[in-house]
Design a protein around this motif. Structure first.
Motif, PDB file in Angstrom:
ATOM      1  N   VAL A  28       0.301   1.493   0.566  1.00  0.00           N
ATOM      2  CA  VAL A  28       1.261   0.354   0.752  1.00  0.00           C
ATOM      3  C   VAL A  28       1.988   0.480   2.125  1.00  0.00           C
ATOM      4  CG1 VAL A  28       3.557  -0.561  -0.122  1.00  0.00           C
ATOM      5  CG2 VAL A  28       1.937  -0.033  -1.716  1.00  0.00           C
ATOM      6  N   HIS A  29       1.942  -0.355   2.958  1.00  0.00           N
ATOM      7  CA  HIS A  29       2.598  -0.335   4.367  1.00  0.00           C
ATOM      8  C   HIS A  29       3.722  -1.398   4.200  1.00  0.00           C
ATOM      9  CE1 HIS A  29      -1.223   1.526   5.254  1.00  0.00           C
ATOM     10  NE2 HIS A  29      -0.745   1.947   6.321  1.00  0.00           N
ATOM     11  N   LEU A  30       4.930  -0.969   4.723  1.00  0.00           N
ATOM     12  CA  LEU A  30       6.015  -1.818   4.628  1.00  0.00           C
ATOM     13  C   LEU A  30       6.596  -1.909   6.149  1.00  0.00           C
ATOM     14  CD1 LEU A  30       8.026  -0.813   1.297  1.00  0.00           C
ATOM     15  CD2 LEU A  30       6.277  -2.583   1.730  1.00  0.00           C
ATOM     16  N   LEU A  31       7.064  -3.112   6.436  1.00  0.00           N
ATOM     17  CA  LEU A  31       7.681  -3.231   7.582  1.00  0.00           C
ATOM     18  C   LEU A  31       9.076  -2.650   7.776  1.00  0.00           C
ATOM     19  CD1 LEU A  31       6.869  -7.012   8.385  1.00  0.00           C
ATOM     20  CD2 LEU A  31       6.044  -5.074   9.677  1.00  0.00           C
ATOM     21  N   ASP A  32       9.380  -1.849   8.848  1.00  0.00           N
ATOM     22  CA  ASP A  32      10.853  -1.196   8.792  1.00  0.00           C
ATOM     23  C   ASP A  32      11.633  -2.262   9.781  1.00  0.00           C
ATOM     24  OD1 ASP A  32       9.943  -1.188  11.671  1.00  0.00           O
ATOM     25  OD2 ASP A  32       9.631   1.131  11.569  1.00  0.00           O
ATOM     26  N   ASP A  33      12.716  -1.641  10.033  1.00  0.00           N
ATOM     27  CA  ASP A  33      13.801  -2.695  10.579  1.00  0.00           C
ATOM     28  C   ASP A  33      13.471  -3.091  11.943  1.00  0.00           C
ATOM     29  OD1 ASP A  33      15.535  -2.241   8.700  1.00  0.00           O
ATOM     30  OD2 ASP A  33      16.627  -0.611   9.108  1.00  0.00           O
ATOM     31  N   SER A  34      12.582  -2.201  12.636  1.00  0.00           N
ATOM     32  CA  SER A  34      12.036  -2.984  14.187  1.00  0.00           C
ATOM     33  C   SER A  34      10.825  -3.654  13.787  1.00  0.00           C
ATOM     34  CB  SER A  34      11.724  -1.577  14.944  1.00  0.00           C
ATOM     35  OG  SER A  34      10.824  -0.834  14.332  1.00  0.00           O
ATOM     36  N   GLY A  35      10.499  -3.873  12.671  1.00  0.00           N
ATOM     37  CA  GLY A  35       9.031  -4.846  12.451  1.00  0.00           C
ATOM     38  C   GLY A  35       8.057  -3.998  12.540  1.00  0.00           C
ATOM     39  N   ARG A  36       7.873  -2.703  12.685  1.00  0.00           N
ATOM     40  CA  ARG A  36       6.712  -1.830  12.663  1.00  0.00           C
ATOM     41  C   ARG A  36       6.186  -1.441  11.263  1.00  0.00           C
ATOM     42  NH1 ARG A  36       6.097   3.854  13.526  1.00  0.00           N
ATOM     43  NH2 ARG A  36       4.136   4.563  14.816  1.00  0.00           N
ATOM     44  N   LEU A  37       4.820  -1.384  11.001  1.00  0.00           N
ATOM     45  CA  LEU A  37       4.496  -0.915   9.793  1.00  0.00           C
ATOM     46  C   LEU A  37       4.642   0.392   9.751  1.00  0.00           C
ATOM     47  CD1 LEU A  37       1.397  -3.147   9.106  1.00  0.00           C
ATOM     48  CD2 LEU A  37       3.136  -2.983   7.947  1.00  0.00           C
ATOM     49  N   GLN A  38       5.028   0.811   8.285  1.00  0.00           N
ATOM     50  CA  GLN A  38       5.003   2.294   7.998  1.00  0.00           C
ATOM     51  C   GLN A  38       4.275   2.555   6.822  1.00  0.00           C
ATOM     52  OE1 GLN A  38       6.228   4.716   9.807  1.00  0.00           O
ATOM     53  NE2 GLN A  38       7.097   3.414  11.815  1.00  0.00           N
TER      54      GLN A  38
END
Length: 696
Positions: A335-345
């Motif tokens: 599962v990859h999620l977008l962080d507050d800066s819009g980057r996938l983590q």
């Protein structure tokens, strides 16, 4: 007593022996009055006998004997050989041999299911007998006929062939599984055509390719093979199938000089005739399997929704997603999620083989080396830009990228590796998309709840002083224990406000209710009281004015209990200790812990603010000697419950007495410990504790 009807036949270990045995039984039934060769009982007898003959040929490989005995109550059939019994061979075979593509090994299963009684017997001379018995209605048997040879090669008419090929009694059909019925039809077709083998292959459109579901007869080499006729099964999409009939070589083949001439036209006609019946059975089996799969998937999705909805914790909600995907939809999942800066983590990952996790993480985590491959990175980037369709990729391993979208926006991506031994089917893709939607909603709800909790906790902290004053000669200490660490903001508060270098406003209160309204009223009480005291009003006057402000809100459910104390440094003539002016507006009496170990409640009760237009208040004065501590608290302390018993004021005084002589922080910690140890239950109300100690 009637003489039983008997027939016996000795057969070689040849694949055509089962056909000859069936013909013998069918012709014998023609000679018995009261027994229709075409009824269900006769068909069941022929079916079971042929299964036992085939088992004898396949497993024993010796000459066999078939014996038929008919009496008024039963039809008995026994098959005798001199090799290892089918039962032993069946039990000795590994389980994978009996999958859907198995072409033998059903004999004993059918016998057990269809026969009234059955069994095996080992004779002392090495013979092995398998027998079964079927019950029949009583009939009058004819006098015993002379034992004359049976002609198993009797030529049947076209009508007899068609009837034998297609007529399977409804009662027998109901007791056979679809593929068992297909095997019976295939066997009949091979016997009528005297073919070397007849097989049915089916492709279910699931990516596994054609699978052989039934075969009668052994395969032959290309050199010995004659004409092969293939007839497509008239099935609906996505099913595709073929009925294949293989003959032996023609008479001019020197290896098969006894073979009969093959009529391809007759073969195709009979194959097409039976193909419809076979197709119906195949579709019935497929539809049943589809229904079972759909029921299983619906249960799976329901359980997935339940698991995903059990927690509003973001980390837990994310961690559950790969666990429900693996291994049903793939060998691994991330599962990859977008962080507050819009980057996938990379938020969560799992693999059916835990030993493969480090290597998998290295190619799926953007912060690891070598990192995400270019193809997959591009697909993940497309997901964040609004691509809503699942996409396949091949590196680092075959799999799917499914968007995690909710409320019209992307929050991440679900990456699923292919299942073991096959690619993702269209059904897998649909299910992965369904799980992704449910997972996205669960994760979004958890993120929203976490944000709400963060705001609530920030608001709760804003209602408390950031730090207590550090004053020479005074010692301040406080603790706040919320009953909930979630989104509910408590109404308890405490405050220490420096009025001037010699005076401090110490206040503690409890606003009725919880949540945003209580928080707003708490902020109002604290800030208005500060302003009024700074303006030079006395405590009594300030609280009366505060009551008037609260009454203007016309909300009687948002009243507040308040304890306000003006702490003074000693006036001229006294070098140590503190003077305290105390007003209680519906609040509990504070405790004074003396340095000599005594503890007492002080103050006079008054009216809570915000409840009635006019409040009755009394300001009392008290002396805090060096080493003494003033402890104010909220009702969460005294109303702490253990069953029907409350902590109460007496236990509070005992706890304060035990902490006498300690610092303000030690007094607060001692009371807190006593309250928490009083009951193992979670806190039912917020607790606020504030202590002021005069330096010794």
């Amino acid at each position: 007593m009637p003489v039983p009807f008997e027939r016996r036949m000795r057969l070689p270990p040849d694949v055509r022996s089962a056909r000859r045995a069936r013909r013998m039984l069918q012709d014998a039934f023609h000679e018995i009055d009261g027994l229709d060769p075409a009824d269900e009982l006769a068909d069941t007898t022929v079916l079971l006998a042929s299964e036992l003959c085939e088992n004898a040929v396949l497993h024993a490989g010796t000459e066999l004997e078939v014996a038929l005995t008919v009496d008024p109550d039963h039809i008995n059939v026994a098959v005798t050989d001199r090799g290892a019994g089918p039962l032993e061979m069946h039990l000795a075979q590994p389980r994978p041999r009996y999958g859907r593509a198995a072409t033998h090994g059903r004999g004993l299963e059918l016998v057990q299911r269809l026969a009234a009684t059955w069994g095996t017997r080992h004779e002392s001379d090495g013979r092995h007998v398998i027998w079964f018995s079927l019950a029949r209605t009583p009939v009058t048997l004819p006098p015993p006929a002379p034992l004359e040879p049976i002609d198993p090669e009797r030529v049947w008419s076209a009508a007899e062939q068609a009837r034998w090929l297609l007529h399977v009694p409804p009662g027998l059909v109901d007791r056979l599984e679809p593929f068992e019925l297909v095997a019976e039809l295939v066997r009949r077709l091979r016997e009528l055509l005297d073919a070397e083998s007849v097989a049915v292959e089916v492709d279910e459109g699931d990516g596994a390719g054609p699978q052989e579901v039934a075969r009668d007869g052994a395969g032959i080499t290309a050199a010995r093979r004659g004409p092969v006729v293939e007839v497509p099964l008239p099935t609906t999409q996505p099913l595709r199938g073929v009925l294949r009939v293989a003959h032996r070589a023609r008479p001019d083949d020197p290896l098969q000089d006894t073979a009969e001439a093959v009529d391809p036209g007759k073969t195709r006609d009979l194959a097409e005739l039976i193909a419809y019946r076979v197709a119906m059975a195949v579709e019935s089996h497929w539809l049943r399997a589809v229904d079972q799969r759909r029921r299983a998937w619906m249960t799976y999705l329901a359980e997935t929704s339940e698991l995903l909805g059990q927690s509003l914790d973001v980390d837990l909600a994310v961690a559950v997603v790969p666990q429900v995907v693996v291994p049903r939809l793939g060998q691994w999942c991330a599962v990859h999620l977008l962080d507050d800066s819009g980057r996938l983590q990379l938020a969560a990952i799992t693999h059916a083989d835990e030993n493969a996790l480090p290597e998998l993480r290295a190619v799926l985590d953007p912060d690891e080396l070598p990192g995400i491959p270019a193809e997959l990175r591009t697909l993940l980037s497309d997901v964040t830009r609004g691509n809503t369709a699942p996409a396949r990729f091949a590196v680092p391993a075959e799999g799917l990228v499914v968007p995690l979208r909710t409320r019209g926006r992307a929050i991440g991506a679900l990456v699923v590796g292919r299942p073991a031994g096959r690619a993702h089917t269209p059904e897998d893709v649909v299910l992965a998309g369904d799980i992704a939607r449910r997972a996205a909603l669960a994760i979004h709800n958890a993120q929203s709840a976490a944000a709400h909790v963060a705001v609530s906790q920030a608001l709760q902290q804003a209602l408390l002083p950031r730090a207590l004053p550090v004053v020479l000669g005074l010692d301040f200490a406080a603790e706040y224990l919320p009953a909930s660490y979630g989104s509910d903001v408590g109404g308890d508060f405490y405050d220490v406000f420096t009025v001037d270098p010699t005076r401090w406003l110490v206040s503690i209160g409890d606003v009725c209710g919880k949540g945003a309204r209580a928080a707003a009223r708490t902020g109002l009480v604290r800030d208005v009281l500060r302003v009024l005291v700074r303006d030079g009003r006395t405590l009594t006057s300030a609280i009366e004015m505060l009551n008037a402000v609260m009454m203007e809100a016309a909300d009687p459910l948002q009243f507040c209990t308040l304890a306000a104390a003006m702490v003074h440094k000693p006036r001229r003539g006294r070098s140590h200790g503190l003077d305290v002016e105390l007003v209680l507006a519906g609040h509990l009496q504070p405790v004074v812990v003396r340095a000599d170990g005594t503890a007492e409640l002080i103050g006079t009760f008054g009216t809570a603010v915000g409840l009635v237009p006019t409040v009755a208040l009394e300001c009392t004065t008290h002396r805090i000697e060096p080493g003494d501590t003033l402890l104010v608290y909220t009702d969460g302390v005294t109303e702490r419950r253990r069953g029907r018993e409350q902590f109460g004021a007496e236990r509070l005084l005992d706890a304060a007495h035990e902490a006498a002589g300690g610092t303000a922080a030690q007094v607060v910690a001692a009371v807190r410990e006593k309250v928490e140890r009083f009951s193992p239950d979670p806190l039912g109300d917020d607790i606020a504790l504030l202590a002021v100690r005069a330096a010794p």
